[in-house]
Write a protein that holds these residues in place. Structure first.
Motif, PDB file in Angstrom:
ATOM      1  N   ASN A   1       0.833  -1.203   0.000  1.00 44.97           N
ATOM      2  CA  ASN A   1       0.000   0.000   0.000  1.00 44.97           C
ATOM      3  C   ASN A   1       0.870   1.257   0.000  1.00 44.97           C
ATOM      4  O   ASN A   1       0.533   2.267   0.612  1.00 44.97           O
ATOM      5  N   MET A   2       2.005   1.202  -0.709  1.00 41.27           N
ATOM      6  CA  MET A   2       2.905   2.353  -0.726  1.00 41.27           C
ATOM      7  C   MET A   2       2.334   3.480  -1.580  1.00 41.27           C
ATOM      8  O   MET A   2       1.802   3.242  -2.659  1.00 41.27           O
ATOM      9  N   GLY A   3       2.491   4.700  -1.077  1.00 41.68           N
ATOM     10  CA  GLY A   3       2.133   5.877  -1.845  1.00 41.68           C
ATOM     11  C   GLY A   3       3.359   6.463  -2.523  1.00 41.68           C
ATOM     12  O   GLY A   3       4.443   5.876  -2.502  1.00 41.68           O
ATOM     13  N   VAL A   4       3.198   7.645  -3.113  1.00 42.20           N
ATOM     14  CA  VAL A   4       4.286   8.267  -3.855  1.00 42.20           C
ATOM     15  C   VAL A   4       5.490   8.527  -2.962  1.00 42.20           C
ATOM     16  O   VAL A   4       6.628   8.163  -3.302  1.00 42.20           O
ATOM     17  N   LEU A   5       5.263   9.142  -1.819  1.00 38.90           N
ATOM     18  CA  LEU A   5       6.372   9.506  -0.937  1.00 38.90           C
ATOM     19  C   LEU A   5       7.104   8.281  -0.423  1.00 38.90           C
ATOM     20  O   LEU A   5       8.348   8.249  -0.395  1.00 38.90           O
ATOM     21  N   GLU A   6       6.358   7.264  -0.026  1.00 38.00           N
ATOM     22  CA  GLU A   6       6.990   6.041   0.474  1.00 38.00           C
ATOM     23  C   GLU A   6       7.815   5.373  -0.614  1.00 38.00           C
ATOM     24  O   GLU A   6       8.921   4.866  -0.356  1.00 38.00           O
ATOM     25  N   LEU A   7       7.306   5.354  -1.838  1.00 40.46           N
ATOM     26  CA  LEU A   7       8.039   4.737  -2.940  1.00 40.46           C
ATOM     27  C   LEU A   7       9.308   5.524  -3.249  1.00 40.46           C
ATOM     28  O   LEU A   7      10.384   4.943  -3.458  1.00 40.46           O
ATOM     29  N   ILE A   8       9.208   6.847  -3.276  1.00 41.80           N
ATOM     30  CA  ILE A   8      10.389   7.682  -3.520  1.00 41.80           C
ATOM     31  C   ILE A   8      11.443   7.432  -2.445  1.00 41.80           C
ATOM     32  O   ILE A   8      12.627   7.236  -2.745  1.00 41.80           O
ATOM     33  N   PHE A   9      11.022   7.422  -1.188  1.00 44.98           N
ATOM     34  CA  PHE A   9      11.972   7.251  -0.098  1.00 44.98           C
ATOM     35  C   PHE A   9      12.598   5.860  -0.112  1.00 44.98           C
ATOM     36  O   PHE A   9      13.774   5.696   0.220  1.00 44.98           O
ATOM     37  N   THR A  10      11.814   4.851  -0.500  1.00 45.73           N
ATOM     38  CA  THR A  10      12.349   3.489  -0.585  1.00 45.73           C
ATOM     39  C   THR A  10      13.458   3.413  -1.619  1.00 45.73           C
ATOM     40  O   THR A  10      14.501   2.778  -1.403  1.00 45.73           O
TER      41      THR A  10
ATOM     42  N   GLU B   1      14.989   1.985 -11.077  1.00 44.12           N
ATOM     43  CA  GLU B   1      14.019   1.058 -11.663  1.00 44.12           C
ATOM     44  C   GLU B   1      13.109   0.428 -10.622  1.00 44.12           C
ATOM     45  O   GLU B   1      12.090  -0.185 -10.962  1.00 44.12           O
ATOM     46  N   ALA B   2      13.465   0.570  -9.340  1.00 47.25           N
ATOM     47  CA  ALA B   2      12.655  -0.058  -8.301  1.00 47.25           C
ATOM     48  C   ALA B   2      11.227   0.454  -8.294  1.00 47.25           C
ATOM     49  O   ALA B   2      10.320  -0.213  -7.797  1.00 47.25           O
ATOM     50  N   THR B   3      11.001   1.646  -8.829  1.00 50.47           N
ATOM     51  CA  THR B   3       9.633   2.150  -8.912  1.00 50.47           C
ATOM     52  C   THR B   3       8.760   1.221  -9.749  1.00 50.47           C
ATOM     53  O   THR B   3       7.554   1.128  -9.525  1.00 50.47           O
ATOM     54  N   VAL B   4       9.376   0.547 -10.725  1.00 51.25           N
ATOM     55  CA  VAL B   4       8.645  -0.399 -11.565  1.00 51.25           C
ATOM     56  C   VAL B   4       8.599  -1.781 -10.913  1.00 51.25           C
ATOM     57  O   VAL B   4       7.598  -2.493 -11.011  1.00 51.25           O
ATOM     58  N   ILE B   5       9.680  -2.158 -10.223  1.00 53.84           N
ATOM     59  CA  ILE B   5       9.729  -3.468  -9.576  1.00 53.84           C
ATOM     60  C   ILE B   5       8.599  -3.621  -8.557  1.00 53.84           C
ATOM     61  O   ILE B   5       8.012  -4.688  -8.406  1.00 53.84           O
ATOM     62  N   PHE B   6       8.271  -2.531  -7.854  1.00 46.67           N
ATOM     63  CA  PHE B   6       7.253  -2.586  -6.803  1.00 46.67           C
ATOM     64  C   PHE B   6       5.847  -2.312  -7.340  1.00 46.67           C
ATOM     65  O   PHE B   6       4.966  -1.900  -6.575  1.00 46.67           O
ATOM     66  N   ARG B   7       5.602  -2.535  -8.621  1.00 46.68           N
ATOM     67  CA  ARG B   7       4.310  -2.220  -9.234  1.00 46.68           C
ATOM     68  C   ARG B   7       3.141  -2.816  -8.453  1.00 46.68           C
ATOM     69  O   ARG B   7       2.123  -2.146  -8.243  1.00 46.68           O
ATOM     70  N   ASP B   8       3.247  -4.067  -8.043  1.00 45.90           N
ATOM     71  CA  ASP B   8       2.134  -4.733  -7.362  1.00 45.90           C
ATOM     72  C   ASP B   8       1.966  -4.279  -5.916  1.00 45.90           C
ATOM     73  O   ASP B   8       1.004  -4.676  -5.256  1.00 45.90           O
ATOM     74  N   GLU B   9       2.895  -3.449  -5.426  1.00 45.63           N
ATOM     75  CA  GLU B   9       2.899  -3.128  -3.998  1.00 45.63           C
ATOM     76  C   GLU B   9       2.663  -1.644  -3.724  1.00 45.63           C
ATOM     77  O   GLU B   9       2.977  -1.152  -2.642  1.00 45.63           O
ATOM     78  N   VAL B  10       2.131  -0.931  -4.720  1.00 41.78           N
ATOM     79  CA  VAL B  10       1.842   0.492  -4.542  1.00 41.78           C
ATOM     80  C   VAL B  10       0.368   0.764  -4.816  1.00 41.78           C
ATOM     81  O   VAL B  10      -0.304  -0.004  -5.502  1.00 41.78           O
ATOM     82  N   ARG B  11      -0.107   1.880  -4.270  1.00 45.51           N
ATOM     83  CA  ARG B  11      -1.472   2.320  -4.556  1.00 45.51           C
ATOM     84  C   ARG B  11      -1.496   3.007  -5.922  1.00 45.51           C
ATOM     85  O   ARG B  11      -0.606   3.792  -6.255  1.00 45.51           O
ATOM     86  N   LYS B  12      -2.509   2.712  -6.699  1.00 44.48           N
ATOM     87  CA  LYS B  12      -2.701   3.366  -7.994  1.00 44.48           C
ATOM     88  C   LYS B  12      -1.404   3.447  -8.795  1.00 44.48           C
ATOM     89  O   LYS B  12      -0.863   4.534  -9.016  1.00 44.48           O
TER      90      LYS B  12
END
Length: 485
Positions: free
Chosen positions: A25-34, A229-240
């Motif tokens: 359920n990661m949002g934009v900020l969480e994904l960026i920080f990850t 590229e991790a922004t794409v790897i986590f596709r199934d684990e983010v909101r929208k």
């Protein structure tokens, strides 16, 4: 193979595919920080920027970082355009397979797995060294072997890797927020105090931009954007994902380019353009920390010492999560045992892939300890090896994106993103040649060790392609699933 056996394998593959979905359920900020945590901003500031200034184009280093950011942004345009049409996880492994075929795709999957695994090992080594420094220098405690603390880091990352990514992302957000606060406070302090001799803009003049070795500066600069590229790897684990992934990808590239360019510029101003080269030449290790102490105070200096460890830990956790998902995807495709591609029923995490990764990392670290590899050499060589393998990945994915988008123009306007990716491909090919030519500079390895490391990286990639040929001839059902097809 019997018909019954083939049918059974096909049934397993289909059932695995239907269940092999991670959730988060990661949002934009969480994904960026990850993703940004994977780059270890404090590690970059304390250990990387002074080296880039010394060996690259000196005072012009901030511009080199910005140019590299533009190249990565061009690649990101194609990456996102392609990912919209290929709504599947797998990162570079899936994209390269779609663009260049299953044979090259599996080779790239093995290369990516090795790349991020090496990054994980380097983070463990650096974290062990950093924690030992904290205990000895700040708390005057006993000196303990680095691998003891590295083992402790491994245990903690393994536990977090077993849980849902949302929990890890919150941990990374806290650590990264502290790192960003430190670097922003430092930048503001340098600018507010006017640097050593007033704030100057020599870094942005043609004379400084093209001084020293611009090729080495560019080579170092590209390494700053690892893991985007991790922004794409986590596709199934983010909101929208259709909204979150593009915003996070461009946000990561912009944040990294801006943060490192500004901090490098402030670092140069903290000593003055005329004196910074002499400073990094005389005290490469202490140049950044001494500057922090002078401009931001003793507390910030002590905090930076602590954050070298926390940044290493955040890097290790992010690298573990990314690598585990490569193991997961290769397991889901049947390349690795399919049980590695099954998510946890409760946490929806790649728990088996994560555990296998931790065991492997523990064994490899044990080999390093048994071989008595000097701790400083170990980190430097692993970090350099990661940078080299990452450039290989970027070359492959840039070509794959360009070819796929040109071939798939029927879906809409793809010529510009394809052209941007192919331009990036040409630049990255030059970067790869430079990386090979300067491999000793990247890793510190010479002679036989240098040859072995280069052969190892290319051997893993070629081994993946050879395995794909084998699967094509003998296990067609697995071959057809390569790259999350």
């Amino acid at each position: 193979m019997s018909a019954a056996s083939e049918a059974a394998d096909a049934e397993v593959a289909m059932s695995s595919e239907s269940s092999a979905s991670l959730r988060g359920n990661m949002g934009v900020l969480e994904l960026i920080f990850t993703v940004v945590a994977y780059n270890g901003p404090v590690v970059v500031f304390l250990g990387f920027i002074p080296v880039a200034v010394l060996l690259g184009n000196g005072v012009g280093t901030p511009v080199a970082f910005l140019v590299c950011g533009v190249i990565v942004a061009m690649l990101a345009v194609g990456l996102l355009t392609m990912s919209v049409r290929l709504k599947r996880p797998g990162g570079f492994y899936a994209l390269i397979t779609a663009g260049l075929g299953r044979v090259v795709g599996l080779g790239s999957g093995f290369a990516a797995l090795t790349c991020y695994f090496v990054a994980l090992l380097s983070a463990y080594a650096l974290g062990g060294i950093a924690l030992n420094t904290i205990i000895v220098d700040l708390f005057h405690g006993p000196k303990v072997a680095w691998w003891v603390w590295a083992g402790l880091m491994l245990v903690v990352t393994s536990v977090l890797g077993h849980l849902n990514i949302s929990f890890s992302s919150r941990v990374l957000t806290v650590f990264l927020a502290c790192e960003l606060l430190l670097m922003i406070a430092y930048d503001i302090s340098v600018l507010a105090k006017g640097g050593a001799h007033g704030i100057d803009f020599d870094s942005f003049t043609p004379r400084q931009i093209f001084s020293g070795s611009t090729s080495i500066a560019f080579l170092f600069g590209m390494g700053l954007f690892g893991g985007f590229e991790a922004t794409v790897i986590f596709r199934d684990e983010v909101r929208k994902p259709e909204r979150t992934i593009p915003v996070a990808t461009y946000g990561v590239v912009a944040l990294l380019a801006g943060l490192y360019a500004v901090t490098a510029w402030c670092f140069i101003n903290s000593y003055g353009a005329a004196a910074v080269m002499d400073t990094v030449n005389k005290d490469l290790v202490g140049a950044s920390t001494n500057s922090i102490k002078e401009y931001t105070g003793q507390f910030a200096y002590d905090a930076a010492t602590v954050m070298l460890f926390t940044s290493s830990f955040a890097l290790a956790l992010a690298a573990h999560n990314i690598t585990a998902r490569y193991v997961f995807n290769l397991g889901a495709d049947g390349i690795f045992p399919r049980r590695f591609g099954q998510p946890h029923e409760r946490h929806a995490s790649p728990h088996r892939a994560s555990f296998a990764l931790s065991v492997t990392a523990l064994l490899v670290l044990g080999v390093f300890v048994a071989a008595d590899v000097p701790e400083a050499d170990l980190y430097a060589r692993l970090a350099g090896l990661y940078s080299y393998s990452f450039v290989i990945l970027l070359v492959l994915v840039a070509l794959a994106i360009g070819i796929y988008l040109l071939r798939d123009r029927v879906h809409g306007k793809a010529v510009r993103p394809a052209a941007a990716s192919l331009v990036a491909f040409v630049v990255l090919c030059v970067t790869l040649v430079l990386a090979t030519k300067n491999f000793t500079l990247l890793t510190g390895a010479t002679g036989t060790t240098k040859d072995v490391l280069i052969i190892m990286i290319w051997g893993v990639t070629l081994g993946g392609t050879a395995w794909a040929f084998y699967l094509k001839r003998n296990r067609a059902e697995i071959y057809n699933s390569i790259g999350r097809q």
